[in-house]
Motif scaffolding. Structure first.
Motif, PDB file in Angstrom:
ATOM      1  N   GLN A 183     -17.895 -10.794 -25.634  1.00 29.56           N
ATOM      2  CA  GLN A 183     -17.911 -12.006 -24.817  1.00 29.56           C
ATOM      3  C   GLN A 183     -16.868 -13.028 -25.263  1.00 29.56           C
ATOM      4  OE1 GLN A 183     -22.087 -13.006 -25.194  1.00 29.56           O
ATOM      5  NE2 GLN A 183     -22.565 -12.168 -23.175  1.00 29.56           N
ATOM      6  N   ALA A 184     -16.333 -12.856 -26.472  1.00 29.27           N
ATOM      7  CA  ALA A 184     -15.304 -13.781 -26.945  1.00 29.27           C
ATOM      8  C   ALA A 184     -13.997 -13.624 -26.170  1.00 29.27           C
ATOM      9  CB  ALA A 184     -15.055 -13.564 -28.438  1.00 29.27           C
ATOM     10  N   TYR A 185     -13.817 -12.471 -25.512  1.00 27.26           N
ATOM     11  CA  TYR A 185     -12.624 -12.263 -24.688  1.00 27.26           C
ATOM     12  C   TYR A 185     -12.834 -12.913 -23.321  1.00 27.26           C
ATOM     13  CZ  TYR A 185     -11.085  -8.870 -28.160  1.00 27.26           C
ATOM     14  OH  TYR A 185     -10.697  -8.261 -29.332  1.00 27.26           O
ATOM     15  N   LYS A 186     -11.859 -13.666 -22.858  1.00 28.11           N
ATOM     16  CA  LYS A 186     -11.970 -14.404 -21.601  1.00 28.11           C
ATOM     17  C   LYS A 186     -11.024 -13.819 -20.551  1.00 28.11           C
ATOM     18  CE  LYS A 186     -14.885 -17.108 -23.596  1.00 28.11           C
ATOM     19  NZ  LYS A 186     -16.338 -16.935 -23.331  1.00 28.11           N
ATOM     20  N   VAL A 187     -11.522 -13.736 -19.321  1.00 25.85           N
ATOM     21  CA  VAL A 187     -10.754 -13.104 -18.260  1.00 25.85           C
ATOM     22  C   VAL A 187      -9.512 -13.904 -17.901  1.00 25.85           C
ATOM     23  CG1 VAL A 187     -11.992 -14.225 -16.354  1.00 25.85           C
ATOM     24  CG2 VAL A 187     -10.988 -11.947 -16.020  1.00 25.85           C
TER      25      VAL A 187
END
Length: 233
Positions: A183-187
């Motif tokens: 979830q730490a990766y952002k689109v």
């Protein structure tokens, strides 16, 4: 490690985003990522005294003589390394293969390392560590592989949708922490390369979560697909 030209098994692990880690550390007084990686490798070496663990640039290698018990230990050590790195937000991919292998303090001269590297380069693609089918064929048919050793290694493996077999590092007890890493990766700032890796990671995560009926399931725009175009007024 015996300094003889004999058969061995070697894991080649590529640290993804390594240049970004180095760049981040270069802007700080204290190199945070450097110390984290050193500590993780130290833990793996301490837990695997019978294996040859080395690191150079963005690559980590772990080598073992080609015996059933050492190969089983090699698989377990690679999983431990991947689990520790991913838990710290560092993704890896790699390959494990076997072949002729020589290593001493000066030189590594290894068919096994080359085969593991090519497996990582040509087929791994996602944050997974693949196992060479020839190595598994040797392992499961070797006379020294006891039923207990066979069952232990089989429990460490999963077959992906492209029929590649990879090391299954994700334990049910780690699902909450693993979900936080994904979830730490952002689109909004995800490149196509990052997007496909996170999508694979999310699907793998959900496979494990659903197998134990865990509530820690990954969802959202990084995984769920397409969105309409929004035009600002």
């Amino acid at each position: 490690m015996e300094s003889t030209w004999s058969y061995g098994a070697v894991a080649f692990v590529d640290v993804l985003g390594f240049s970004a880690l180095v760049s981040s550390d270069s802007k700080s007084i204290e190199p945070l990522h450097l110390e984290k990686l050193r500590a993780l490798l130290g833990n793996v070496k301490e837990a695997s005294p019978n294996l040859d663990v080395r690191a150079f640039s963005d690559c980590i290698t772990i080598a073992a003589p080609l015996t059933s018990d050492r190969v089983a230990h090699l698989f377990e050590s690679v999983i431990s390394l991947q689990r520790l790195l991913v838990g710290g937000g560092v993704l890896v991919r790699g390959g494990v293969a076997f072949g002729k292998h020589f290593a001493d303090d000066t030189l590594v001269y290894s068919e096994a390392l080359i085969r593991a590297y090519l497996l990582e380069r040509d087929k791994a693609r996602f944050p997974r560590v693949l196992t060479d089918p020839d190595l598994l064929d040797w392992y499961f048919h070797n006379d020294d592989t006891t039923p207990e050793l066979a069952d232990a290694v089989k429990a460490l493996l999963l077959t992906d949708r492209d029929n590649q077999i990879f090391l299954n590092y994700l334990r049910p007890g780690d699902l909450e922490q693993h979900l936080a890493v994904i979830q730490a990766y952002k689109v909004d700032n995800a490149t196509p390369s990052v997007l496909e890796k996170v999508q694979w990671l999310g699907q793998y995560h959900n496979f494990v979560a659903q197998s134990v009926d865990s509530p820690h399931v990954f969802s959202g725009p990084m995984l769920d697909g397409f969105r309409e175009v929004i035009v600002s007024p």
